[in-house]
Each structure stands twice: as C-alpha cells, then as structure tokens.
Design an enzyme around this catalytic site. Sequence first.
Site, PDB file in Angstrom:
ATOM      1  N   THR A  72       0.850  -1.196   0.000  1.00 24.03           N
ATOM      2  CA  THR A  72       0.000   0.000   0.000  1.00 24.03           C
ATOM      3  C   THR A  72       0.886   1.247   0.000  1.00 24.03           C
ATOM      4  OG1 THR A  72      -1.748  -1.169   1.169  1.00 24.03           O
ATOM      5  CG2 THR A  72      -1.787   1.236   1.321  1.00 24.03           C
ATOM      6  N   ASN A 155      -6.573  -8.754  -7.923  1.00 23.37           N
ATOM      7  CA  ASN A 155      -6.577  -9.583  -6.715  1.00 23.37           C
ATOM      8  C   ASN A 155      -7.874 -10.359  -6.505  1.00 23.37           C
ATOM      9  OD1 ASN A 155      -6.941  -6.620  -6.413  1.00 23.37           O
ATOM     10  ND2 ASN A 155      -7.897  -7.221  -4.489  1.00 23.37           N
ATOM     11  N   GLN A 189      -0.020  -9.522  -6.744  1.00 23.62           N
ATOM     12  CA  GLN A 189      -0.588 -10.862  -6.916  1.00 23.62           C
ATOM     13  C   GLN A 189       0.137 -11.661  -8.000  1.00 23.62           C
ATOM     14  OE1 GLN A 189      -2.808 -12.179  -4.936  1.00 23.62           O
ATOM     15  NE2 GLN A 189      -3.483 -10.356  -3.831  1.00 23.62           N
ATOM     16  N   SER A 209       4.667  -7.045  -2.376  1.00 27.04           N
ATOM     17  CA  SER A 209       4.360  -7.140  -0.941  1.00 27.04           C
ATOM     18  C   SER A 209       4.935  -8.421  -0.353  1.00 27.04           C
ATOM     19  CB  SER A 209       2.835  -7.143  -0.774  1.00 27.04           C
ATOM     20  OG  SER A 209       2.482  -7.373   0.574  1.00 27.04           O
ATOM     21  N   HIS A 211       3.909 -10.249   2.332  1.00 26.73           N
ATOM     22  CA  HIS A 211       3.047 -11.284   2.914  1.00 26.73           C
ATOM     23  C   HIS A 211       2.210 -12.057   1.896  1.00 26.73           C
ATOM     24  CE1 HIS A 211      -1.011  -9.196   3.205  1.00 26.73           C
ATOM     25  NE2 HIS A 211      -0.230  -8.163   2.927  1.00 26.73           N
ATOM     26  N   THR A 247      14.045   4.306  10.354  1.00 27.62           N
ATOM     27  CA  THR A 247      14.941   3.173  10.630  1.00 27.62           C
ATOM     28  C   THR A 247      14.380   1.894  10.017  1.00 27.62           C
ATOM     29  OG1 THR A 247      15.636   4.241  12.652  1.00 27.62           O
ATOM     30  CG2 THR A 247      16.081   1.872  12.482  1.00 27.62           C
ATOM     31  N   CYS A 334      -9.829  -6.675   1.783  1.00 29.29           N
ATOM     32  CA  CYS A 334     -10.070  -5.284   2.191  1.00 29.29           C
ATOM     33  C   CYS A 334     -11.541  -4.947   2.051  1.00 29.29           C
ATOM     34  CB  CYS A 334      -9.262  -4.331   1.313  1.00 29.29           C
ATOM     35  SG  CYS A 334      -7.571  -4.810   1.184  1.00 29.29           S
TER      36      CYS A 334
HETATM   37  N1  PLP Z   1      -2.191  -4.495  -4.118  1.00 29.85           N
HETATM   38  C1  PLP Z   1      -2.816  -5.665  -4.322  1.00 29.85           C
HETATM   39  C2  PLP Z   1      -3.115  -6.109  -5.721  1.00 29.85           C
HETATM   40  C3  PLP Z   1      -3.177  -6.468  -3.229  1.00 29.85           C
HETATM   41  O1  PLP Z   1      -3.797  -7.626  -3.442  1.00 29.85           O
HETATM   42  C4  PLP Z   1      -2.879  -6.012  -1.930  1.00 29.85           C
HETATM   43  C5  PLP Z   1      -3.321  -6.778  -0.756  1.00 29.85           C
HETATM   44  O2  PLP Z   1      -4.429  -7.286  -0.695  1.00 29.85           O
HETATM   45  C6  PLP Z   1      -2.208  -4.778  -1.779  1.00 29.85           C
HETATM   46  C7  PLP Z   1      -1.885  -4.050  -2.902  1.00 29.85           C
HETATM   47  C8  PLP Z   1      -1.862  -4.241  -0.434  1.00 29.85           C
HETATM   48  O3  PLP Z   1      -0.759  -4.943   0.095  1.00 29.85           O
HETATM   49  P1  PLP Z   1      -0.250  -4.665   1.577  1.00 29.85           P
HETATM   50  O4  PLP Z   1      -1.126  -5.491   2.456  1.00 29.85           O
HETATM   51  O5  PLP Z   1       1.187  -5.132   1.605  1.00 29.85           O
HETATM   52  O6  PLP Z   1      -0.376  -3.223   1.839  1.00 29.85           O
END
Ligand code: PLP
Length: 393
Positions: A72, A155, A189, A209, A211, A247, A334
């Site tokens: 994000t 996503n 993704q 990202s 995770h 940091t 989300c």
């Molecule tokens: N962009 C996409 C396409 C995502 O699927 C996601 C997470 O669902 C994000 C951005 C946001 O990632 P983060 O959780 O690392 O902010």
Amino acid sequence: MQKIYLDNAATTKIDKKVFEAMAPYLKGDFGNASSLHWFGQKAHEAITKARQQAADFLNCNFLEVYFTGSATESDNLAIFGAMRAAQKKGIAKPHIITSAIEHPAVLEVVKHLEKTGEIEATYLAVGKEGVVKVEDVQKSIKENTVLVSIMYVNNEIGAIQPIAAIGNWLKIKNQKSKIKILLHTDAVQAVNYLDCNVGKLGVDLLTLSGHKIYGPKGAGVLYKRKGVELEPIIFGGHQERGLRPGTENIAAIVGVGEAIAEILNSKLQILKIKKLRDKLIDGILKNIPGTNLNGSRESRLPNNVNISFDGVEGESILMALNEKGVAVSTGSACASGSLEPSYVLLALGCSVVKAHGSIRFTLGKYNTEKDINYVLKILPGIIERLRKISPLK
Ligand code: PLP
C-alpha cells in the site's frame, strides 16, 4: 477439525526458511543499519543482501530497489511521488490513467488526488473478462499524462493485464515526446506466478508485498527505474536514499528478500497449483447448477477461482465453509467486512445479485489434491441447503 486455507490472495503462511532467516534479526542481531559499529554493519549487510535478492528477481540494479512498510505504501509512493515530481517540473495538473479494477491502494489514491483537484484521472473500463485493452490506454493519453498505473494481476478475479504490451508501446511513444509517461504496475498478486523482469515488462515502477509471497507482513518493495524522479511522501532521515526515511525493519526486509529468492526456487509448484485450480473450477461448474466463473479463464492467474453461486449470498457460503474448516473469501480481504458488492465484479458487468453471491478461492503452494477433493465433496450440499433457506431464491 482439518483446516484448509484457500485465501492465499489475502495473505500467505510464512515459509519456514523465511522465518528462520528473519529470526536472528529479532534476537541478537538487533543493530541499526545506520550505526557505524559492528552491530550496525551486520544489519546493513543484511539489507544489502535482501536488496540484491530482489534485484536478481526483478532483473534490475540493486540500487533500483527500495524497501517500504507495505505494498500500500509502495503504491502511494509511486503515485504521489510521480505526481509531485511532475508538478515540480511545471505540469500544474498532471493526468493519471488507471483502471476501474485496481486495488484500493491505487484506486483510492487516484480518487483522492482527483477530489482534491491535484490531478485529472481516467479510469479505464474492462470487459467481461476483466482485462484492460491496450488501445484504451493509447486512446486515453493526453498532453499532460504523466503516469499510467495498471495492476499486473487483479486480486479478486486473477485477471492478468497486458503490462508488457503497454510498457513496450509507451517506450516507443516516449522516445518522441517531451513529457515522459511513467508506467507503474502493482505486481503484488503476480509475483509468485509471472515473469517480473522489469526490462521485459517495460515498467518504470513496480510494487510488491512480502506477505503475499510466504514472507512477512508489513514489508513492501518499490522498484524505481534509475533516472525516474519521485518526490518522497514522508520526510526524515537518509534511509533508502531519502525516498523512504525511517529506521529500517531489518527482520522484515531480510524476510522479504528471502521470500523473493524462494520464488525462484519454487516455480515448479505452478503447474501443480494450476492443475488443482482447474480441478476446483471444473468440479464446481459441473456439479453445482447455477454457477459461473467470474473473469477470464485463459488470462487468469494459476491460483485464482472466483465463482458466483445463483440464489445464495457469498457471506453465508463463507461462514458455512468456515464451520467445516475451509477458509475462503468474498471478493478482496479489504472489501470483505463491508456489505457492498465487489466493485471489481460490477465493473465486469456482473449484476449486484451475482456479485453478492461470489466466492474467491485462492490456492497456494501448501495446498494438496486432498484439500480440493474435500471442498468439492462438501460444497454441493452447502449450496443446496443455503439455497433452500435463502431470501434471494
Ligand atoms: N495491491 C494488491 C493487488 C493487493 O492484493 C494487496 C493486498 O491485498 C495490496 C496491494 C496491499 O498490500 P499490503 O497489504 O502489503 O499493503
């Protein structure tokens, strides 16, 4: 009760190797990478290694890799940063092109900047398949266009976007124009499955990202091609060459580097995942009447299954599957929690009722055929029972 995780687009289980690489930096190796003593140097070396791991994957120079606190944040930095850099060069109201199906980390930024009057924006429509047309990008370019931001893969429906075609067209167009139009892609993704060679894609900025790739949460990467000017969005120290001060979170950075390196090792899993995905799609469509696959079958990520079930609400299906130990999602993580139908499915031309009845199953490297067999065994009964009591019937 067995637990089956089919929500890998929301987040992924951390890989054991990634966790083990991170652990020392949460214990004894706690130095600040800016310190000149031994502790600091160890932390600095760990960041350099992670930066090189990311650069090897993206096929870029390691100085083109910036670590952030999330995808994000990377998306925000790319868009705000490019817009402010353009304003600094004298473009009073820059124009940004994006798509109607972007993740909120892009879409909400563009909408915000449009609302405050700082930019002009174009939101490209997508057809039933959920894929942006290159001609639509071409037709939308204006004199003040400074940025095109299109996600590599959606996503919710796993639709793969033609990033390389857009990138290569922009490269040629930019040779002849005064204002260089930047291409940003949110590849969050895509990373586990598709080629992310930034040269081949022709992108200037790319987000990923930690995770979503079996790495830690709270860790993002922004690739910024050498020479691309971005203004920072936060101010402070000199970290990440002043573009992302603060940091560094060494353990998270080490984790994201290791997770990226693991992708190169685990590409062999893709065929297995795709086979399981096809088994799940075909099994549902064949055995449960009143179902349809949302998004393209061909231009689709190997791990994504998004199905609408007529006459039932997605939330009821999610809860019923949860009771049986199966974790899935309605739309994006989300958006779930809100009762609004998915804006992505609506953009595909899906009716509100169909959008409400959708479930997203996203597979990952830890899923097995047994998991899919179990879902295919219990799902027809769940849908039949829910349809009997559904007010939508
Ligand atoms: N962009 C996409 C396409 C995502 O699927 C996601 C997470 O669902 C994000 C951005 C946001 O990632 P983060 O959780 O690392 O902010």
